[in-house]
Design an enzyme around this catalytic site. Sequence first.
Site, PDB file in Angstrom:
ATOM      1  N   SER A 186       0.794  -1.229   0.000  1.00 32.14           N
ATOM      2  CA  SER A 186       0.000   0.000   0.000  1.00 32.14           C
ATOM      3  C   SER A 186       0.825   1.276   0.000  1.00 32.14           C
ATOM      4  CB  SER A 186      -0.937   0.005   1.216  1.00 32.14           C
ATOM      5  OG  SER A 186      -0.206  -0.130   2.410  1.00 32.14           O
ATOM      6  N   HIS A 212      -5.149  -2.883  -2.930  1.00 34.94           N
ATOM      7  CA  HIS A 212      -4.671  -1.886  -3.905  1.00 34.94           C
ATOM      8  C   HIS A 212      -4.432  -2.480  -5.278  1.00 34.94           C
ATOM      9  CE1 HIS A 212      -4.314   1.330  -1.000  1.00 34.94           C
ATOM     10  NE2 HIS A 212      -3.924   0.401  -0.149  1.00 34.94           N
ATOM     11  N   LYS A 244     -11.777   1.318  -2.248  1.00 35.15           N
ATOM     12  CA  LYS A 244     -10.714   1.984  -3.015  1.00 35.15           C
ATOM     13  C   LYS A 244     -11.147   2.033  -4.489  1.00 35.15           C
ATOM     14  CE  LYS A 244      -7.524   0.446   0.547  1.00 35.15           C
ATOM     15  NZ  LYS A 244      -7.659   1.588   1.463  1.00 35.15           N
TER      16      LYS A 244
HETATM   17  C1  LIG Z   1      -3.393  -3.040   2.023  1.00 28.13           C
HETATM   18  C2  LIG Z   1      -4.621  -2.586   2.730  1.00 28.13           C
HETATM   19  N1  LIG Z   1      -5.422  -3.499   3.287  1.00 28.13           N
HETATM   20  C3  LIG Z   1      -6.549  -3.150   3.938  1.00 28.13           C
HETATM   21  C4  LIG Z   1      -6.919  -1.829   4.056  1.00 28.13           C
HETATM   22  C5  LIG Z   1      -8.141  -1.482   4.807  1.00 28.13           C
HETATM   23  O1  LIG Z   1      -9.217  -1.421   3.930  1.00 28.13           O
HETATM   24  P1  LIG Z   1     -10.475  -0.515   4.314  1.00 28.13           P
HETATM   25  O2  LIG Z   1     -10.076   0.884   4.016  1.00 28.13           O
HETATM   26  O3  LIG Z   1     -11.575  -1.042   3.464  1.00 28.13           O
HETATM   27  O4  LIG Z   1     -10.717  -0.731   5.777  1.00 28.13           O
HETATM   28  C6  LIG Z   1      -6.134  -0.848   3.462  1.00 28.13           C
HETATM   29  C7  LIG Z   1      -6.584   0.575   3.477  1.00 28.13           C
HETATM   30  O5  LIG Z   1      -6.275   1.429   4.089  1.00 28.13           O
HETATM   31  C8  LIG Z   1      -4.944  -1.223   2.808  1.00 28.13           C
HETATM   32  O6  LIG Z   1      -4.143  -0.290   2.303  1.00 28.13           O
END
Ligand SMILES: Cc1ncc(COP(=O)(O)O)c(C=O)c1O
Length: 390
Positions: free
Chosen positions: A176, A204, A235
């Site tokens: 991320s 992502h 996202k």
């Molecule tokens: C790699 C990753 N996994 C999970 C999440 C969490 O997802 P959500 O924003 O739907 O809680 C994020 C987001 O911030 C992320 O970057």
Amino acid sequence: MTDVAERLQALRDRGLHRRLRLIEGPQGPRVTLDGRAVLLLCSNNYLGLADEPRVREAAAEAALRWGAGAGASRLISGNMEAHRSLEVRLAEFAGYEAALLFGSGYLANTGTIAALAGAGEVVFSDELNHASIVDGCRLSRAETFVYHHADLEHLEWGLREASGRGALIVSDGVFSMDGDLAPLPGLLELARRHGCRLMVDDAHAVGAIGPGGRGSVAAAGLSGEVDVVVGTLGKALGSYGAYACATPETIDFLVNSARSFVFSTAPAPAALGAATAALELLVAEPERVDRLQVNAVTLREALVAEGLAPSSTTQIIPIEVGEAEPTMQLCELALERGVFAQGIRPPTVPAGSSRLRLTVMATHEADELAAAAKVIGEAARAIGLVPVAA
Ligand SMILES: Cc1ncc(COP(=O)(O)O)c(C=O)c1O
């Protein structure tokens, strides 16, 4: 009792205090941020679906048809037609037999990891995995072996040391904060050889890479083979919520064991309606993914021309600065010139690797990305990140 004021001051002293910025109107390539018109270069609305009229209308229609809220958890009385039909579509899209919705990606990761690993077992987690994975490992009460980033040799060493206690290997698909890819074939091979499950968080990657935006697992040709794939609706899919894909048996197990699923209200109809419409648009208009990838190349090349050398190959383009303070200086200088890319500091990234994390959207124009690179280059020269002559 903890002194909150002292703790806040400690954060300020270390350059780690954060404040909320305010955006007026929907998320788009250009927004009004704290009253100033800026180019938005740090949103995960990668395909422009959060502000797409058809997705917004679908959210409104779903609320009118099914109500504002689900009213209960799925296992009590909150399971609605909209949940079931979106799960079927998500599973089919990802190349799995079954899928399960969660309230968010954070909840999907914490709930799934804690369900699939427990006391006496070992979870293997990449050192750059998202915080929700880190927290899932903590909640599981399993021992966590944190392997060096994308380092299969280190992981294999850990697996051998665990001598059969390994339960789960877990990795971001696209990292991320760095935008690089996990070595999925190697991870799967090690998982199989050592009798572990493999879980990939494609938050992502969905909508951004792989055939038709199906993510990193599909890009590696491993759909249906990686044991659990998590995706988020918040996202590229422009809504809110998340899902895990797996076999029907594993999904049944998660329904019964993932505490963030069992003990939380089911996702709201408006979010489901928006995500369903977004998924339909992604399938019908895969050229959105192509545009995102072309925009990523455009911005990356323009940044290289400014003497900045971002290393990623995806829509996430980090510019590493190092310490927190100059990172925020760079962020503010770019902002003054109309470009918003948030500075990212610990604990989101390791100490000493603070950065601007730039993200492009399919809806950015090439000339505005080129202009933004110039602004960031100018700001980088002003703080001495790149030589003035570069
Ligand atoms: C790699 C990753 N996994 C999970 C999440 C969490 O997802 P959500 O924003 O739907 O809680 C994020 C987001 O911030 C992320 O970057």
